[in-house]
Design a protein around this motif. Structure first.
Motif, PDB file in Angstrom:
ATOM      1  N   THR A 317     -45.866 100.943 -78.772  1.00 19.35           N
ATOM      2  CA  THR A 317     -45.688  99.693 -78.092  1.00 19.35           C
ATOM      3  C   THR A 317     -45.187  98.650 -79.188  1.00 19.35           C
ATOM      4  OG1 THR A 317     -47.867  99.129 -78.502  1.00 19.35           O
ATOM      5  CG2 THR A 317     -47.149 100.371 -76.459  1.00 19.35           C
ATOM      6  N   ALA A 318     -45.569  99.108 -80.375  1.00 19.89           N
ATOM      7  CA  ALA A 318     -44.687  97.385 -81.516  1.00 19.89           C
ATOM      8  C   ALA A 318     -43.645  97.957 -81.445  1.00 19.89           C
ATOM      9  CB  ALA A 318     -45.815  97.614 -82.983  1.00 19.89           C
ATOM     10  N   ILE A 319     -43.037  98.629 -81.925  1.00 22.46           N
ATOM     11  CA  ILE A 319     -41.724  99.068 -81.712  1.00 22.46           C
ATOM     12  C   ILE A 319     -40.375  99.072 -80.522  1.00 22.46           C
ATOM     13  CG2 ILE A 319     -39.922 101.391 -82.063  1.00 22.46           C
ATOM     14  CD1 ILE A 319     -42.138 102.093 -84.186  1.00 22.46           C
ATOM     15  N   ILE A 320     -41.382  99.276 -79.808  1.00 20.96           N
ATOM     16  CA  ILE A 320     -40.608  99.255 -78.543  1.00 20.96           C
ATOM     17  C   ILE A 320     -40.507  97.434 -77.536  1.00 20.96           C
ATOM     18  CG2 ILE A 320     -40.641  99.364 -75.877  1.00 20.96           C
ATOM     19  CD1 ILE A 320     -41.463 101.793 -76.583  1.00 20.96           C
ATOM     20  N   GLY A 321     -41.956  96.903 -78.546  1.00 23.69           N
ATOM     21  CA  GLY A 321     -42.340  95.386 -77.714  1.00 23.69           C
ATOM     22  C   GLY A 321     -41.044  94.061 -78.664  1.00 23.69           C
ATOM     23  N   ALA A 322     -40.843  94.667 -80.160  1.00 19.13           N
ATOM     24  CA  ALA A 322     -40.768  93.515 -81.200  1.00 19.13           C
ATOM     25  C   ALA A 322     -39.257  93.358 -81.129  1.00 19.13           C
ATOM     26  CB  ALA A 322     -40.745  94.103 -82.532  1.00 19.13           C
ATOM     27  N   PRO A 323     -38.577  94.468 -80.748  1.00 16.94           N
ATOM     28  CA  PRO A 323     -36.960  93.709 -79.950  1.00 16.94           C
ATOM     29  C   PRO A 323     -37.357  93.270 -78.400  1.00 16.94           C
ATOM     30  CG  PRO A 323     -36.790  96.068 -80.948  1.00 16.94           C
ATOM     31  CD  PRO A 323     -38.717  95.397 -80.855  1.00 16.94           C
ATOM     32  N   PHE A 324     -37.947  94.217 -77.243  1.00 21.95           N
ATOM     33  CA  PHE A 324     -37.823  92.973 -76.495  1.00 21.95           C
ATOM     34  C   PHE A 324     -38.466  91.639 -76.727  1.00 21.95           C
ATOM     35  CE2 PHE A 324     -39.448  92.008 -72.270  1.00 21.95           C
ATOM     36  CZ  PHE A 324     -38.291  92.263 -71.457  1.00 21.95           C
ATOM     37  N   PHE A 325     -39.455  91.787 -77.448  1.00 18.38           N
ATOM     38  CA  PHE A 325     -39.341  89.696 -77.153  1.00 18.38           C
ATOM     39  C   PHE A 325     -38.581  89.123 -77.945  1.00 18.38           C
ATOM     40  CE2 PHE A 325     -41.707  85.972 -80.354  1.00 18.38           C
ATOM     41  CZ  PHE A 325     -42.796  86.388 -79.737  1.00 18.38           C
ATOM     42  N   ALA A 326     -37.726  89.535 -78.790  1.00 20.63           N
ATOM     43  CA  ALA A 326     -36.403  88.743 -79.585  1.00 20.63           C
ATOM     44  C   ALA A 326     -35.208  88.586 -78.256  1.00 20.63           C
ATOM     45  CB  ALA A 326     -36.093  89.959 -80.325  1.00 20.63           C
ATOM     46  N   LEU A 327     -35.295  89.077 -77.604  1.00 18.03           N
ATOM     47  CA  LEU A 327     -34.511  88.981 -76.637  1.00 18.03           C
ATOM     48  C   LEU A 327     -35.085  88.095 -75.223  1.00 18.03           C
ATOM     49  CD1 LEU A 327     -32.117  90.632 -74.838  1.00 18.03           C
ATOM     50  CD2 LEU A 327     -33.989  91.491 -73.419  1.00 18.03           C
ATOM     51  N   VAL A 328     -36.059  87.810 -75.009  1.00 12.74           N
ATOM     52  CA  VAL A 328     -36.284  87.263 -74.097  1.00 12.74           C
ATOM     53  C   VAL A 328     -36.959  85.362 -75.057  1.00 12.74           C
ATOM     54  CG1 VAL A 328     -39.425  86.335 -73.107  1.00 12.74           C
ATOM     55  CG2 VAL A 328     -38.553  88.187 -73.260  1.00 12.74           C
TER      56      VAL A 328
END
Length: 335
Positions: A317-328
């Motif tokens: 979940t961290a591997i997927i979430g961190a890039p998405f956090f940067a996008l948001v």
């Protein structure tokens, strides 16, 4: 397509995906079971006379309780994230913004240290310290005789820092042969070895919490307009915010009790759904609920089949979430 029709279609699509993914998770895996046999096992289980076999153990005793727990945790964390983002006016906050995960993590680590394993005491301490962390955050936010959103968030940061330090202290004094590996693995998040007993511990608090948050979703819409507008429309922003915080805290603490710390779900899923259904919590809350369940079910499946040794779900979940956090974050620059 009209927005209302599009939103309803999206929610129905998510419900269909949840049903399909749920059934697939029961027969797919390193140990494959024929789909027809899964249906027979489920039917015999409903009748109270399941066939005693390896397939029965895998499907009914191992995969089925894990399936329900993953769905509850994914739905609960996502709904909590959507509610927090609405009441704090910030798309970058998550359910553990007030230190719930850090507090529960410390409670569990302390329980493992005292009882030499993940036991009922560990679960109880995780839940208790999760609730305690929010109480401390709320008390800290009122030190200056004012209750503001910024004060709450800053208090949560302080409490999280303290409990993370205490977790490090517990790991430092833990036995390196047994206790330290158990604490470390638990903190990374995992649904392995979950049972119907674990499901019984969390089903009521998570369902009640989700029900409360969905019931007040129209009040969250009002909160997004600002406290002054909310008061004008007859809503008490402070009381409403406390109800949301209490429900989200119970959900998050319950999730940590059975799955350890599973991060990012409450951050990325509400933002993803907001891009599709918009900011109206009438649609955002149920969409986040279903999407969170589908997302965590998918990630949990990957975690248990990708390698011979199950990957802690918190890592994925961290591997997927961190890039998405940067996008948001990029999309909210200048806000």
């Amino acid at each position: 397509m009209k927005p209302i029709t599009r939103n309803n279609t999206f929610i129905v699509l998510l419900l269909g995906l949840l049903i399909v993914f749920s059934f697939a998770s029961l027969f797919l895996g390193r140990y494959y079971v024929e789909p027809e046999h899964v249906l027979k096992l489920l039917w015999s289980g409903l009748l109270g006379s399941p066939l005693d076999s390896v397939d029965k153990t895998v499907v009914l005793d191992i995969r089925l309780p894990r399936l329900f727990i993953v769905i509850l945790v994914g739905a609960g964390l996502s709904v909590s994230g959507a509610a927090f983002q609405g009441c704090f006016h910030n798309p970058l906050v998550s359910p553990d913004v007030l230190g719930v995960s850090a507090g529960a993590g410390f409670g569990a680590a302390l329980g493992i240290l005292w009882t030499n394993g993940v036991t009922g005491v560990t679960a109880a301490m995780a839940f208790a310290f999760g609730l305690l962390s929010v109480v401390v955050s709320l008390l800290l936010s009122r030190l200056k005789n004012e209750s503001t959103i910024l004060a709450l968030v800053l208090s949560g940061i302080i409490v999280s820092a303290v409990f993370n330090a205490l977790i490090s202290l517990v790991k430092f004094v833990a036995d390196t042969d047994s206790q330290l590996p158990a604490i470390t693995f638990w903190l990374m998040g995992s649904f392995s070895n979950t049972t119907f007993e674990d499901l019984g511990k969390i089903i009521v608090p998570i369902l009640v919490g989700i029900g409360v948050l969905i019931a007040v979703r129209w009040r969250i819409n009002v909160l997004t307009l600002g406290d002054e507008e909310a008061k004008t429309l007859g809503i008490n922003p402070g009381k409403t915010r406390m109800i949301i915080i209490a429900a989200a805290t119970i959900i998050t603490a319950s999730s940590v009790v059975v799955g350890g710390i599973v991060g990012w779900v409450g951050l990325i899923i509400p933002n993803l759904c907001r891009m599709i259904v918009g900011s109206d919590h009438k649609y955002l809350m149920p969409a986040s609920c279903l999407c969170g369940a589908v997302f965590l079910l998918t990630v949990d499946f990957i975690a248990r089949v990708l390698t011979p040794s199950e990957i802690p779900i918190g890592i994925l979940t961290a591997i997927i979430g961190a890039p998405f956090f940067a996008l948001v974050y990029k999309k909210t620059e200048g806000c």
